[in-house]
Write a protein that holds these residues in place. Structure first.
Motif, mmCIF file in Angstrom:
data_model
loop_
_atom_site.group_PDB
_atom_site.id
_atom_site.type_symbol
_atom_site.label_atom_id
_atom_site.label_comp_id
_atom_site.label_asym_id
_atom_site.label_seq_id
_atom_site.Cartn_x
_atom_site.Cartn_y
_atom_site.Cartn_z
ATOM 1 N N GLY A 309 -5.283 -5.108 2.816
ATOM 2 C CA GLY A 309 -4.168 -5.986 2.484
ATOM 3 C C GLY A 309 -2.807 -5.441 2.871
ATOM 4 N N LEU A 310 -2.760 -4.272 3.531
ATOM 5 C CA LEU A 310 -1.474 -3.642 3.809
ATOM 6 C C LEU A 310 -0.919 -3.893 5.208
ATOM 7 N N GLY A 311 -1.772 -3.969 6.205
ATOM 8 C CA GLY A 311 -1.279 -4.123 7.570
ATOM 9 C C GLY A 311 -0.976 -2.790 8.223
ATOM 10 N N PRO A 312 0.013 -2.739 9.150
ATOM 11 C CA PRO A 312 0.289 -1.524 9.930
ATOM 12 C C PRO A 312 0.633 -0.293 9.097
ATOM 13 N N ALA A 314 -0.705 0.800 6.598
ATOM 14 C CA ALA A 314 -1.885 1.390 5.975
ATOM 15 C C ALA A 314 -2.166 2.792 6.489
ATOM 16 N N ARG A 315 -1.718 3.109 7.695
ATOM 17 C CA ARG A 315 -2.041 4.419 8.268
ATOM 18 C C ARG A 315 -1.381 5.567 7.507
ATOM 19 N N TYR A 316 -0.349 5.280 6.738
ATOM 20 C CA TYR A 316 0.313 6.327 5.975
ATOM 21 C C TYR A 316 -0.305 6.533 4.588
ATOM 22 N N ILE A 317 -1.022 5.556 4.104
ATOM 23 C CA ILE A 317 -1.529 5.585 2.735
ATOM 24 C C ILE A 317 -2.724 6.536 2.621
ATOM 25 N N GLN A 318 -2.698 7.359 1.584
ATOM 26 C CA GLN A 318 -3.803 8.285 1.333
ATOM 27 C C GLN A 318 -4.890 7.601 0.505
ATOM 28 N N ARG A 319 -6.078 8.170 0.530
ATOM 29 C CA ARG A 319 -7.217 7.578 -0.150
ATOM 30 C C ARG A 319 -7.120 7.762 -1.667
ATOM 31 N N TYR A 320 -7.623 6.770 -2.410
ATOM 32 C CA TYR A 320 -7.845 6.964 -3.836
ATOM 33 C C TYR A 320 -8.979 7.967 -3.998
ATOM 34 N N ARG A 321 -8.885 8.785 -5.026
ATOM 35 C CA ARG A 321 -9.898 9.808 -5.265
ATOM 36 C C ARG A 321 -9.848 10.219 -6.729
ATOM 37 N N LEU A 322 -10.790 11.045 -7.132
ATOM 38 C CA LEU A 322 -10.738 11.633 -8.460
ATOM 39 C C LEU A 322 -9.768 12.808 -8.442
#
Length: 485
Positions: A309-312, A314-322
């Motif tokens: 849902g973010l578009g371009p 998105a490449r900067y966003i880090q993964r959700y994790r524990l």
């Protein structure tokens, strides 16, 4: 008086750090052949993720210095620093986890509706782009599910249910709700020993590199056999290319609601078995009966759901994790590094109200107003804006549990990770669990207290929350100082 002095000292320290980092920008617009750096490009300002709060980077003496008075157990201590991260304000609720379960259900249903063996409606699957070029087949989420299904569509819908032959009760077949995801292991791929070019594996020029050296790697993979069973394997094989670092997992996502009776022998908890996850009354309560493996699957799905849902950007966003064990304790102890998430030594305020949901007295679970879990956010937040970091449910971390704890880790962003293979001894599948729960005494809900659970074991008193590394770890104070100038 001491608190006021402490606050003044912290303010002076912050001003000193700001002054130290208040230099001019290193990227200029000079000329005349001087190297001035590359300008241009707009910095990415990461928006606050929904339901999360920012835990700024900082320092903590992890663990407790004095020996535990209740159990006589030493808790490992170490001075550590962690980078900033986003953290869920509350534990993941039944409602949020239900969204995950429903997504998995609907994705399987759409696949079946496109299958000629069921609905045979190819519009539920996208196989080509707008120009008519073939693409990797993927689900069409824009097409709604049938409101008045025909006979074939109804057969696809009914395929998710089974009937209890003893009671005649129609039930969801939870064994079908399997989520498949892939994770690229950037850290393992970056190790020098795993370089595809043999000459890059050792920078010591006194050593002659063997171009025919065989490098073995471990890769996690999974598949579903003809009988519908999830087969998980850890393959040891020769390094051949980037695909060797792409790990595949298949996880059944439905919580184990039977944990309520399996955790408590000779206890009448059938009502929770039947209602806790399914009844909307508990929507805002923390999800339980979720294994460490299921919690990781939720993080992977939440990442996928966000990125689509973010578009371009998105490449900067880090993964959700524990969270790592260190991140969890750092966040729980708040800005003052207190023993509990609150600033008081006691577990209740002057009016006799408890600060958390736990077992205050032997056998008396209800003294704090609850019998089991409580609605998330029912108690006050700590100084980081986080709720229920003590009690309610204990929480999974990503860190493997060892007695040495943090002493065996680095002092910067400490982490100890081990991806246990299915065939590994069970003792190697212990994961660190933090925070204590509704069933635990006061000693167990201290921020530094360490507990563990096996990664495939669902419990009625263990849940989780997600974290996300910042897209940029640049100094916030430095940015603010530049704006003032």
């Amino acid at each position: 008086m001491k608190n006021r002095l402490y606050i003044i000292m912290c303010g002076l320290l912050a001003m000193a750090i700001t002054a130290c980092m208040g230099g001019k920008s290193m990227t200029g617009a000079g000329s005349g052949g001087e190297v001035t750096g590359v300008g241009g490009g707009k910095p990415f300002n990461e928006p606050t993720p929904y339901g999360m709060t920012l835990v700024k980077r900082g320092y903590l003496k992890m663990g407790v210095e004095k020996q535990d008075s209740l159990w006589g157990k030493d808790v490992p201590t170490k001075e550590i620093s962690v980078d900033g991260f986003w953290m869920d304000e509350t534990e993941v609720t039944n409602s949020k986890y239900k969204q995950f379960v429903k997504w998995v259900h609907d994705s399987i249903l759409r696949t079946r509706l496109a299958d000629p063996a069921y609905g045979g409606d190819e519009t539920y699957m996208i196989t080509e782009d707008k120009q008519g070029n073939p693409v990797t087949p993927h689900l069409n989420w824009k097409k709604p599910l049938p409101r008045k299904p025909n006979e074939d569509e109804q057969r696809a819908i009914e395929s998710f249910y089974v009937t209890n032959p003893a009671t005649g009760e129609k039930m969801l077949d939870a064994s079908q709700l399997n989520y498949r995801y892939e994770v690229y292991d950037y850290t393992t791929a970056a190790l020098r020993r795993n370089r595809l070019n043999p000459s890059e594996r050792n920078l010591n020029t006194d050593i002659t590199v063997n171009p025919d050296e065989v490098v073995m790697i471990s890769k996690d993979t999974a598949y579903i056999d003809d009988e519908g069973n999830i087969i998980r394997e850890t393959i040891d094989r020769q390094l051949t290319g980037p695909w060797d670092f792409l790990n595949t997992y298949i996880v059944n996502v439905y919580p184990d609601t039977t944990c309520w009776v399996n955790d408590f022998k000779n206890s009448d908890n059938e009502i929770y078995l039947r209602n806790y996850f399914s009844n909307p009354t508990y929507n805002d309560y923390p999800v339980v009966g979720v294994t460490w493996e299921q919690a990781n699957a939720f993080c992977a799905w939440r990442t996928e759901y966000l990125l689509k849902g973010l578009g371009p950007q998105a490449r900067y966003i880090q993964r959700y994790r524990l969270p790592t064990e260190a991140e969890w304790e750092y966040a729980a102890r708040g800005k003052d590094g207190t023993e509990f998430p609150w600033n008081e030594i006691d577990t209740k305020n002057e009016d006799g109200c408890f600060f958390a949901n736990f077992k205050p007295d032997k056998g008396n679970y209800t003294m704090d107003g609850n019998l089991i879990t409580s609605r998330v956010g029912s108690y006050g937040a700590n100084s980081n804006g986080l709720f229920d970091m003590a009690g309610n449910v204990a929480e999974w971390t990503s860190t493997v549990y060892t007695e040495a704890g943090v002493t065996a880790m680095n002092d910067m962003n400490p982490q100890l990770e081990y991806k246990a293979a299915k065939e590994d001894p069970y003792r190697l599948k212990k994961k660190s669990v933090r925070g204590g729960s509704w069933k635990d005494p006061e000693s167990f809900i201290r921020s530094a207290w360490r507990q563990w659970e096996y990664q495939n074991m669902p419990r009625s008193y263990v849940g989780f929350r997600c974290v996300r590394s910042l897209a940029s770890s640049s100094n916030i104070r430095q940015k603010q100082q530049k704006k003032k100038r």
